[in-house]
Design a protein around this motif. Structure first.
Motif, PDB file in Angstrom:
ATOM      1  N   ASP A   1      39.997  30.280  29.827  1.00 53.92           N
ATOM      2  CA  ASP A   1      40.842  30.550  30.984  1.00 53.92           C
ATOM      3  C   ASP A   1      40.047  30.556  32.291  1.00 53.92           C
ATOM      4  OD1 ASP A   1      43.261  30.944  32.197  1.00 53.92           O
ATOM      5  OD2 ASP A   1      43.450  33.039  31.640  1.00 53.92           O
ATOM      6  N   ILE A   2      40.739  30.221  33.359  1.00 55.86           N
ATOM      7  CA  ILE A   2      40.184  30.294  34.709  1.00 55.86           C
ATOM      8  C   ILE A   2      40.284  31.751  35.144  1.00 55.86           C
ATOM      9  CG2 ILE A   2      40.489  29.537  37.101  1.00 55.86           C
ATOM     10  CD1 ILE A   2      39.621  27.275  35.176  1.00 55.86           C
ATOM     11  N   ARG A   3      39.190  32.331  35.582  1.00 58.45           N
ATOM     12  CA  ARG A   3      39.175  33.750  35.919  1.00 58.45           C
ATOM     13  C   ARG A   3      39.371  34.033  37.402  1.00 58.45           C
ATOM     14  NH1 ARG A   3      35.417  33.285  31.620  1.00 58.45           N
ATOM     15  NH2 ARG A   3      36.071  34.523  29.846  1.00 58.45           N
ATOM     16  N   ALA A   4      39.416  33.015  38.221  1.00 60.98           N
ATOM     17  CA  ALA A   4      39.623  33.216  39.655  1.00 60.98           C
ATOM     18  C   ALA A   4      41.027  33.759  39.900  1.00 60.98           C
ATOM     19  CB  ALA A   4      39.440  31.889  40.396  1.00 60.98           C
ATOM     20  N   ALA A   5      41.169  34.577  40.898  1.00 62.44           N
ATOM     21  CA  ALA A   5      42.480  35.115  41.257  1.00 62.44           C
ATOM     22  C   ALA A   5      43.409  33.984  41.698  1.00 62.44           C
ATOM     23  CB  ALA A   5      42.327  36.129  42.386  1.00 62.44           C
ATOM     24  N   ALA A   6      44.667  34.111  41.333  1.00 65.03           N
ATOM     25  CA  ALA A   6      45.655  33.095  41.718  1.00 65.03           C
ATOM     26  C   ALA A   6      45.963  33.184  43.205  1.00 65.03           C
ATOM     27  CB  ALA A   6      46.931  33.277  40.910  1.00 65.03           C
ATOM     28  N   LEU A   7      46.021  32.034  43.842  1.00 66.68           N
ATOM     29  CA  LEU A   7      46.398  31.946  45.249  1.00 66.68           C
ATOM     30  C   LEU A   7      47.642  31.085  45.356  1.00 66.68           C
ATOM     31  CD1 LEU A   7      42.877  31.308  46.796  1.00 66.68           C
ATOM     32  CD2 LEU A   7      44.114  33.461  46.682  1.00 66.68           C
ATOM     33  N   THR A   8      48.397  31.263  46.417  1.00 64.61           N
ATOM     34  CA  THR A   8      49.554  30.418  46.662  1.00 64.61           C
ATOM     35  C   THR A   8      49.188  29.379  47.709  1.00 64.61           C
ATOM     36  OG1 THR A   8      50.403  31.936  48.332  1.00 64.61           O
ATOM     37  CG2 THR A   8      51.199  32.247  46.089  1.00 64.61           C
ATOM     38  N   GLY A   9      49.910  28.282  47.713  1.00 68.83           N
ATOM     39  CA  GLY A   9      49.668  27.209  48.666  1.00 68.83           C
ATOM     40  C   GLY A   9      50.177  25.901  48.103  1.00 68.83           C
TER      41      GLY A   9
END
Length: 115
Positions: A6-14
């Motif tokens: 899994d990708i551990r970076a926080a989800a961002l919107t855009g």
């Protein structure tokens, strides 16, 4: 164990992903220089969008190399090779998690979550 790392970076919107750049969290934007070795050289690395969103994949004009974004589990999208200054779009119509990598520098990975 999970099939996916899994990708551990926080989800961002855009609606835009910049290829070959590491996210600059302090300025909330893609980094200023190209990176061809990092696993997180997608900006942002984890994007969250509503169903029906068109996402633009951009290879900045000041990058020195071609880049690409290809989903590798669901085969949902493939930008093709994008030379510096080029971009490609894809509309996400089906909710789910879409993992992808850079076809030119495959260690760079990202995830798009469509809700």
């Amino acid at each position: 164990p999970k099939k996916r790392n899994d990708i551990r970076a926080a989800a961002l919107t855009g609606t835009t992903i910049t290829l070959g750049r590491i996210w600059d969290a302090s300025n909330q934007q893609p980094g200023a220089t190209e990176n061809t070795v990092a696993q997180n050289a997608m900006s942002p690395q984890h994007l969250r969008v509503p169903k029906g969103t068109t996402v633009t994949f951009v290879n900045p004009a000041d990058n020195a190399n071609a880049h690409a974004a290809v989903s590798f589990f669901e085969y949902e999208f493939d930008t093709g090779v994008l030379m510096p200054g080029q971009s490609s779009t894809h509309t996400f119509d089906t909710p789910g998690e879409y993992f992808y990598n850079d076809a030119i520098f495959p260690q760079s990975t990202g995830k798009i979550v469509v809700y």
